[in-house]
Write a protein that holds these residues in place. Structure first.
Motif, PDB file in Angstrom:
ATOM      1  N   GLY A 108      12.393  10.781  -6.513  1.00 25.48           N
ATOM      2  CA  GLY A 108      11.821   9.547  -5.773  1.00 25.48           C
ATOM      3  C   GLY A 108      11.539   8.309  -6.600  1.00 25.48           C
ATOM      4  O   GLY A 108      11.858   7.025  -6.196  1.00 25.48           O
ATOM      5  N   THR A 109      11.256   8.527  -7.955  1.00 24.86           N
ATOM      6  CA  THR A 109      11.053   7.400  -8.806  1.00 24.86           C
ATOM      7  C   THR A 109      12.443   6.784  -9.039  1.00 24.86           C
ATOM      8  O   THR A 109      12.666   5.594  -9.113  1.00 24.86           O
ATOM      9  CB  THR A 109      10.524   7.884 -10.084  1.00 24.86           C
ATOM     10  N   VAL A 110      13.491   7.711  -9.337  1.00 28.98           N
ATOM     11  CA  VAL A 110      14.791   7.194  -9.812  1.00 28.98           C
ATOM     12  C   VAL A 110      15.290   6.424  -8.538  1.00 28.98           C
ATOM     13  O   VAL A 110      15.923   5.236  -8.603  1.00 28.98           O
ATOM     14  CB  VAL A 110      15.665   8.284 -10.084  1.00 28.98           C
ATOM     15  N   ILE A 111      15.067   6.747  -7.287  1.00 33.34           N
ATOM     16  CA  ILE A 111      15.379   6.205  -6.175  1.00 33.34           C
ATOM     17  C   ILE A 111      14.889   4.915  -5.860  1.00 33.34           C
ATOM     18  O   ILE A 111      15.274   3.687  -5.450  1.00 33.34           O
ATOM     19  CB  ILE A 111      15.335   7.016  -4.868  1.00 33.34           C
ATOM     20  N   GLY A 112      13.526   4.803  -6.147  1.00 27.90           N
ATOM     21  CA  GLY A 112      12.779   3.565  -6.181  1.00 27.90           C
ATOM     22  C   GLY A 112      13.320   2.438  -6.953  1.00 27.90           C
ATOM     23  O   GLY A 112      13.402   1.301  -6.850  1.00 27.90           O
ATOM     24  N   ILE A 113      13.477   2.833  -8.273  1.00 23.64           N
ATOM     25  CA  ILE A 113      13.919   1.937  -9.218  1.00 23.64           C
ATOM     26  C   ILE A 113      15.485   1.406  -8.921  1.00 23.64           C
ATOM     27  O   ILE A 113      15.627   0.161  -9.008  1.00 23.64           O
ATOM     28  CB  ILE A 113      13.938   2.673 -10.578  1.00 23.64           C
ATOM     29  N   TYR A 114      15.994   2.458  -8.292  1.00 25.17           N
ATOM     30  CA  TYR A 114      17.378   1.966  -8.058  1.00 25.17           C
ATOM     31  C   TYR A 114      17.450   0.957  -6.761  1.00 25.17           C
ATOM     32  O   TYR A 114      18.251  -0.129  -6.851  1.00 25.17           O
ATOM     33  CB  TYR A 114      18.468   3.342  -7.344  1.00 25.17           C
ATOM     34  N   ARG A 115      16.793   1.083  -5.727  1.00 28.16           N
ATOM     35  CA  ARG A 115      16.459   0.229  -4.764  1.00 28.16           C
ATOM     36  C   ARG A 115      15.872  -1.442  -5.317  1.00 28.16           C
ATOM     37  O   ARG A 115      16.344  -2.356  -4.588  1.00 28.16           O
ATOM     38  CB  ARG A 115      15.301   0.633  -3.640  1.00 28.16           C
ATOM     39  N   ALA A 116      15.152  -1.249  -6.215  1.00 32.99           N
ATOM     40  CA  ALA A 116      14.339  -2.427  -6.934  1.00 32.99           C
ATOM     41  C   ALA A 116      15.715  -3.200  -7.502  1.00 32.99           C
ATOM     42  O   ALA A 116      15.778  -4.450  -7.298  1.00 32.99           O
ATOM     43  CB  ALA A 116      13.463  -2.078  -7.907  1.00 32.99           C
ATOM     44  N   GLY A 124       0.941  -1.103  -0.066  1.00 34.32           N
ATOM     45  CA  GLY A 124       0.083   0.005  -0.142  1.00 34.32           C
ATOM     46  C   GLY A 124       0.867   1.348  -0.065  1.00 34.32           C
ATOM     47  O   GLY A 124       2.122   1.189  -0.073  1.00 34.32           O
ATOM     48  N   PHE A 125       0.227   2.452   0.133  1.00 31.89           N
ATOM     49  CA  PHE A 125       0.754   3.602  -0.011  1.00 31.89           C
ATOM     50  C   PHE A 125       1.807   3.795   1.066  1.00 31.89           C
ATOM     51  O   PHE A 125       2.993   4.104   1.179  1.00 31.89           O
ATOM     52  CB  PHE A 125      -0.138   4.563  -0.040  1.00 31.89           C
ATOM     53  N   TRP A 126       1.314   3.740   2.492  1.00 28.88           N
ATOM     54  CA  TRP A 126       2.145   3.987   3.507  1.00 28.88           C
ATOM     55  C   TRP A 126       3.477   2.821   3.809  1.00 28.88           C
ATOM     56  O   TRP A 126       4.394   3.246   4.205  1.00 28.88           O
ATOM     57  CB  TRP A 126       1.220   3.870   4.761  1.00 28.88           C
ATOM     58  N   GLU A 127       2.870   1.721   3.387  1.00 31.85           N
ATOM     59  CA  GLU A 127       3.977   0.638   3.155  1.00 31.85           C
ATOM     60  C   GLU A 127       5.049   0.933   2.503  1.00 31.85           C
ATOM     61  O   GLU A 127       6.287   0.819   2.837  1.00 31.85           O
ATOM     62  CB  GLU A 127       3.239  -0.625   2.892  1.00 31.85           C
ATOM     63  N   ALA A 128       4.742   1.425   1.245  1.00 32.26           N
ATOM     64  CA  ALA A 128       5.396   1.699   0.310  1.00 32.26           C
ATOM     65  C   ALA A 128       6.393   2.986   0.802  1.00 32.26           C
ATOM     66  O   ALA A 128       7.747   2.870   0.584  1.00 32.26           O
ATOM     67  CB  ALA A 128       4.913   2.457  -1.255  1.00 32.26           C
ATOM     68  N   LEU A 129       5.979   4.027   1.584  1.00 39.49           N
ATOM     69  CA  LEU A 129       6.806   5.041   2.059  1.00 39.49           C
ATOM     70  C   LEU A 129       7.867   4.625   3.022  1.00 39.49           C
ATOM     71  O   LEU A 129       8.956   4.922   3.306  1.00 39.49           O
ATOM     72  CB  LEU A 129       5.813   6.190   2.778  1.00 39.49           C
ATOM     73  N   GLN A 130       7.087   3.672   4.100  1.00 44.06           N
ATOM     74  CA  GLN A 130       7.938   2.924   4.926  1.00 44.06           C
ATOM     75  C   GLN A 130       9.315   2.084   4.628  1.00 44.06           C
ATOM     76  O   GLN A 130      10.418   2.064   4.942  1.00 44.06           O
ATOM     77  CB  GLN A 130       7.087   1.909   5.907  1.00 44.06           C
ATOM     78  N   GLN A 131       8.982   1.482   3.443  1.00 42.69           N
ATOM     79  CA  GLN A 131       9.872   0.875   2.639  1.00 42.69           C
ATOM     80  C   GLN A 131      10.953   1.635   2.103  1.00 42.69           C
ATOM     81  O   GLN A 131      12.128   1.404   1.990  1.00 42.69           O
ATOM     82  CB  GLN A 131       9.544  -0.322   1.597  1.00 42.69           C
ATOM     83  N   GLY A 132      10.746   2.698   1.586  1.00 41.72           N
ATOM     84  CA  GLY A 132      11.559   3.791   1.002  1.00 41.72           C
ATOM     85  C   GLY A 132      12.278   4.566   1.877  1.00 41.72           C
ATOM     86  O   GLY A 132      13.600   5.017   1.615  1.00 41.72           O
ATOM     87  N   GLY A 133      11.896   4.655   3.109  1.00 44.31           N
ATOM     88  CA  GLY A 133      13.009   5.125   4.144  1.00 44.31           C
ATOM     89  C   GLY A 133      12.903   6.698   4.213  1.00 44.31           C
ATOM     90  O   GLY A 133      11.858   7.277   3.898  1.00 44.31           O
ATOM     91  N   VAL A 134      14.056   7.243   4.579  1.00 45.24           N
ATOM     92  CA  VAL A 134      14.140   8.609   4.846  1.00 45.24           C
ATOM     93  C   VAL A 134      13.971   9.503   3.520  1.00 45.24           C
ATOM     94  O   VAL A 134      13.361  10.434   3.366  1.00 45.24           O
ATOM     95  CB  VAL A 134      15.366   9.022   5.412  1.00 45.24           C
ATOM     96  N   ILE A 135      14.389   8.911   2.343  1.00 45.03           N
ATOM     97  CA  ILE A 135      14.282   9.583   1.262  1.00 45.03           C
ATOM     98  C   ILE A 135      12.705   9.806   0.553  1.00 45.03           C
ATOM     99  O   ILE A 135      12.288  10.764   0.209  1.00 45.03           O
ATOM    100  CB  ILE A 135      15.158   8.897  -0.209  1.00 45.03           C
ATOM    101  N   ALA A 136      12.025   8.312   0.857  1.00 51.49           N
ATOM    102  CA  ALA A 136      10.641   8.509   0.559  1.00 51.49           C
ATOM    103  C   ALA A 136      10.013   9.504   1.362  1.00 51.49           C
ATOM    104  O   ALA A 136       9.033  10.219   0.638  1.00 51.49           O
ATOM    105  CB  ALA A 136      10.143   7.330   0.301  1.00 51.49           C
ATOM    106  N   TRP A 137      10.161   9.739   2.634  1.00 48.54           N
ATOM    107  CA  TRP A 137       9.487  10.323   3.488  1.00 48.54           C
ATOM    108  C   TRP A 137       9.753  11.763   2.958  1.00 48.54           C
ATOM    109  O   TRP A 137       8.886  12.663   3.226  1.00 48.54           O
ATOM    110  CB  TRP A 137       9.776  10.012   4.732  1.00 48.54           C
ATOM    111  N   THR A 138      10.965  12.147   2.889  1.00 47.75           N
ATOM    112  CA  THR A 138      11.507  13.608   2.544  1.00 47.75           C
ATOM    113  C   THR A 138      10.854  14.278   1.256  1.00 47.75           C
ATOM    114  O   THR A 138      10.347  15.146   1.349  1.00 47.75           O
ATOM    115  CB  THR A 138      12.946  13.635   2.360  1.00 47.75           C
ATOM    116  N   VAL A 139      10.840  13.189   0.083  1.00 48.58           N
ATOM    117  CA  VAL A 139      10.263  13.624  -1.137  1.00 48.58           C
ATOM    118  C   VAL A 139       8.629  13.822  -0.832  1.00 48.58           C
ATOM    119  O   VAL A 139       7.998  14.815  -1.192  1.00 48.58           O
ATOM    120  CB  VAL A 139      10.525  12.630  -2.163  1.00 48.58           C
ATOM    121  N   PHE A 140       7.978  12.822  -0.023  1.00 42.63           N
ATOM    122  CA  PHE A 140       6.671  13.125   0.277  1.00 42.63           C
ATOM    123  C   PHE A 140       6.339  14.353   1.012  1.00 42.63           C
ATOM    124  O   PHE A 140       5.240  15.076   0.892  1.00 42.63           O
ATOM    125  CB  PHE A 140       6.154  11.854   0.952  1.00 42.63           C
ATOM    126  N   SER A 141       7.069  14.523   2.011  1.00 43.66           N
ATOM    127  CA  SER A 141       6.993  16.042   2.649  1.00 43.66           C
ATOM    128  C   SER A 141       7.078  17.028   1.968  1.00 43.66           C
ATOM    129  O   SER A 141       6.432  18.076   2.199  1.00 43.66           O
ATOM    130  CB  SER A 141       7.964  16.034   3.809  1.00 43.66           C
TER     131      SER A 141
END
Length: 258
Positions: free
Chosen positions: A154-162, A21-38
């Motif tokens: 945020g998309t680039v970071i997510g693809i990198y983590r994948a 889900g949305f919040w689960e994806a943010l938690q998996q993304g860590g600090v970078i995902a939360w920073t981009v979202f904020s």
């Protein structure tokens, strides 16, 4: 026994929960995902705040223009006409600045044409009002152009983590890449969701500001004509609305009787 029953009942619910889900994806993304979202959330909140406040300011000036057209130019003098307007009216500010410039012209030691002095003063007053109406629109333009790139980051970071998870697992399994890829797609969607309303609001508010600026320029020109002519020159619309002077009765002549 009761604990075992509760645990057995809670197990299916936990098993059926969506781990992507949305919040689960943010938690998996860590600090970078939360920073981009904020950052995107902050941009969205400020954009809507500017949108509604500017809309309120513009509507206020448009309502003032209606009152000017209704009865301002029917007044015998500018001071009496200004008294009919709101104290904080943009149109009253132009009138007050024009009257002040007319009074100040007599105090100038360097000879300056009255027309040039009045025109410059009214233009400065008009520019001040337009500048105030345009405040905050630069932020909307910035959000509209920058928000998609922040989401893309945020998309680039997510693809990198994948890709990191694929390399660590040795195979591209769905459960290994679904979380990071989902996070990447969410960041792209968020960037677009923030940018599109900001761009639409910017274009719409700019168009309304242009219409208001045209009305202010026309009113400023009418005030200049009134001041430069000593009240003889008024807008044609006001001349048409002015009541016609009653006709004088024709003088009758009587002939004396013989």
């Amino acid at each position: 026994m009761m604990i075992n029953i509760l645990a057995a009942g809670a197990a299916p619910a936990g098993a059926g929960a969506n781990p992507y889900g949305f919040w689960e994806a943010l938690q998996q993304g860590g600090v970078i995902a939360w920073t981009v979202f904020s950052i995107l959330a902050f941009m969205s909140i400020v954009s809507f705040y500017i949108m509604f406040t500017k809309l309120f300011e513009q509507q206020k000036v448009m309502n003032q223009a209606k009152r000017v057209r209704q009865g301002f130019w029917t007044s015998p003098s500018l001071r009496e006409g200004a008294a009919k307007l709101d104290k904080n009216s943009a149109y009253r500010q132009i009138v007050d600045d024009g009257l002040a410039a007319q009074d100040q012209h007599t105090q100038l030691t360097d000879p300056v044409e009255a027309h040039d002095w009045l025109h410059g003063s009214l233009a400065r007053s008009e520019a001040t009002i337009n500048s105030k109406l345009g405040g905050g629109l630069a932020f909307l333009a910035t959000v509209g152009s920058v928000a998609p790139f922040i989401g893309l980051f945020g998309t680039v970071i997510g693809i990198y983590r994948a890709l990191i998870k694929i390399g660590a697992a040795g195979q591209a399994s769905i459960d290994a890449v679904a979380g990071p890829v989902g996070e990447a797609l969410i960041m792209t969607a968020l960037g677009l969701a923030v940018a599109v309303p900001a761009v639409l609001a910017y274009n719409w508010l700019q168009r309304r500001n242009k219409s208001i600026a045209e009305d202010l320029a026309a009113f400023s020109n009418d005030v200049l004509g009134f001041l430069a002519s000593g009240g003889a020159v008024r807008p044609m619309s006001a001349m048409r609305k002015a009541p016609a002077a009653p006709a004088k009765p024709a003088a009758t002549t009587t002939t004396p009787r013989a």
